[in-house]
Write an enzyme that holds these catalytic residues in place. Structure first.
Site, PDB file in Angstrom:
ATOM      1  N   LYS A  89      50.280  98.185  81.163  1.00  0.00           N
ATOM      2  CA  LYS A  89      49.257  98.338  80.122  1.00  0.00           C
ATOM      3  C   LYS A  89      48.031  97.464  80.443  1.00  0.00           C
ATOM      4  CE  LYS A  89      52.134 101.143  78.205  1.00  0.00           C
ATOM      5  NZ  LYS A  89      53.144 100.945  77.163  1.00  0.00           N
TER       6      LYS A  89
HETATM    7  C1  LIG Z   1      54.394 101.513  76.484  1.00  0.00           C
HETATM    8  C2  LIG Z   1      54.409 102.359  75.287  1.00  0.00           C
HETATM    9  C3  LIG Z   1      55.174 102.051  74.153  1.00  0.00           C
HETATM   10  C4  LIG Z   1      56.252 101.002  74.113  1.00  0.00           C
HETATM   11  O1  LIG Z   1      55.943  99.802  74.612  1.00  0.00           O
HETATM   12  P1  LIG Z   1      57.052  98.824  75.266  1.00  0.00           P
HETATM   13  O2  LIG Z   1      56.328  97.533  75.248  1.00  0.00           O
HETATM   14  O3  LIG Z   1      57.309  99.352  76.639  1.00  0.00           O
HETATM   15  O4  LIG Z   1      58.249  98.832  74.404  1.00  0.00           O
HETATM   16  C5  LIG Z   1      55.016 102.828  73.021  1.00  0.00           C
HETATM   17  N1  LIG Z   1      54.181 103.869  72.999  1.00  0.00           N
HETATM   18  C6  LIG Z   1      53.470 104.230  74.083  1.00  0.00           C
HETATM   19  C7  LIG Z   1      52.548 105.402  73.984  1.00  0.00           C
HETATM   20  C8  LIG Z   1      53.571 103.494  75.260  1.00  0.00           C
HETATM   21  O5  LIG Z   1      52.883 103.872  76.343  1.00  0.00           O
END
Ligand SMILES: *Cc1c(COP(=O)(O)O)cnc(C)c1O
Length: 403
Positions: free
Chosen positions: A196
């Site tokens: 991210k």
């Molecule tokens: C990464 C992601 C999540 C969840 O995040 P984590 O930190 O990996 O649990 C939820 N929604 C979307 C759209 C994501 O890309």
């Protein structure tokens, strides 16, 4: 020829990030110390929300947001079928049933009209959704103002899944808002997984402007326990705390938040670089417009480009299955050249667990067409212009060869 593999996404960690973590390790607090609150304040300031609660990961953030929004066993929640499974799973963790929504094929986003008609359909069956979880796919914010209007009419809570859109903004009635700011959603969640925009290793936050949601989220993150005397039923002494609801240990650590603070200071630079790389892709791919096109970005939104998604264009006489076969060939062609392409996402309604639990649907045709044609190209701040050119060259070869 050996070329180094190019991942689809990758964190950028510098010496100052390492130093921030090390200094926390040498300090007094490894978890539940002051760095968590500092990270929460900095993040809230960055997105423009009043409150922020940091938790173990983005999925935990979604789970707690659903609980705080009042999702209880039997309640329905709406979310996109084109998302990471966590957006829909969170509704199920709270005991609810996700109703998966179709997307606009060109943007990959749910439409306000799609939400309205699903609410009508549910209401014909005598139910109302408790939550709506729109997903800011690839870094572009959904039409939150319109969705909020619909949600208010239906008495539903809006939880913006902003896992992709930290640093993005959108316009509403002539005012620019930031993703996650809570101007149109009751709460938003972010993720700090390494792919991210910024990372804490694992980590996530819920942002909100609602004080009672905020207090509840704070409790739920740590077993549902409060130590605030004004919120307890009684006091039995200075040691006393109360569990007010069934919560979890979804705490994040000071170690992670030290990394998060250090990373947050670079967010602007990261997003600018992603935008520059996306613009380079746009320019280089323009001549291939008959074959591939980038995801369309809504005019009133400035994406923070978590992903660079292209879609193979359907040629005359081609079926959705034909496009899917061609996508596989292009994908393999690029992977063979060490280009770390990905697919975002396999529609949630295709997952066996959803099918077997009666949570799938067969009327999500645009999502099917989107899925058949999409490929995510590598995009991360440390990528070079030459990397983009290499991907585009390989893609040009693939789309001409894979017809
Ligand atoms: C990464 C992601 C999540 C969840 O995040 P984590 O930190 O990996 O649990 C939820 N929604 C979307 C759209 C994501 O890309």
């Amino acid at each position: 020829m050996v070329t180094s593999p190019l991942p689809y996404g990758r964190q950028s960690i510098d010496d100052d990030d390492v130093a921030a973590v090390v200094s926390t390790l040498r300090g007094e607090w490894l978890t539940q110390g002051p760095t968590i609150a500092r990270f929460e304040e900095a993040l809230a300031e960055r997105v423009g929300s009043r409150y922020c609660v940091a938790v173990a990961n983005g999925t935990a953030a979604l789970h707690l947001a659903c609980l705080a929004a009042g999702v209880r066993p039997g309640d329905w929640g709406l979310t996109s079928t084109i998302t990471f499974v966590a957006s829909a799973n969170a509704i199920r963790y709270a005991g609810g049933r996700p109703s998966l929504l179709d997307v606009d094929e060109e943007t990959g986003l749910v439409s306000p009209d799609g939400i309205s008609s699903r609410i009508l359909e549910l209401s014909a069956a005598g139910v109302r959704p408790r939550v709506i979880i729109p997903v800011d796919l690839a870094g572009a914010v959904t039409d939150l103002p319109a969705i909020r209007t619909i949600a208010d009419r239906a008495g539903a809570i809006v939880i913006e899944d902003a896992a992709h859109s930290l640093g993005a903004s959108y316009d509403a009635a002539g005012v620019t808002h930031r993703a996650g700011c809570g101007a149109h959603a009751h709460a938003a969640i972010l993720s700090f997984h390494p792919v991210k925009h910024i990372t804490t290793g694992e980590g996530g936050v819920i942002t909100t402007n609602d004080e009672s949601l905020y207090r509840e989220l704070q409790d739920l993150r740590s077993h549902g326990i409060t130590r605030d005397p004004t919120r307890m039923q009684r006091s039995e002494g200075p040691w006393y705390y109360e569990q007010r609801a069934l919560g979890y240990n979804y705490r994040i650590t000071d170690i992670q938040c030290a990394l998060g603070l250090s990373q947050l200071a670079k967010l602007e630079r990261f997003v600018e670089r992603r935008r520059a790389l996306a613009a380079r892709y746009d320019r280089a791919l323009a001549p291939l417009g008959e074959q591939v096109r980038p995801l369309r970005i809504r005019a009133d939104c400035r994406s923070s480009h978590h992903l660079y998604v292209i879609r193979l264009q359907r040629q005359s006489g081609e079926s959705v299955g034909d496009v899917a076969r061609r996508r596989l060939a292009v994908f393999v062609h690029l992977r063979e050249r060490s280009i770390g392409v990905q697919v975002h996402y396999i529609p949630v309604h295709r997952q066996p667990d959803y099918v077997e639990n009666g949570l799938s649907r067969d009327d999500l045709a645009s999502a099917e067409r989107y899925y058949a044609s999409c490929i995510s190209l590598p995009l991360f701040p440390a990528m070079t212009d030459a990397d983009v050119d290499r991907v585009v060259d390989a893609l040009s070869g693939a789309v001409s060869g894979a017809r």
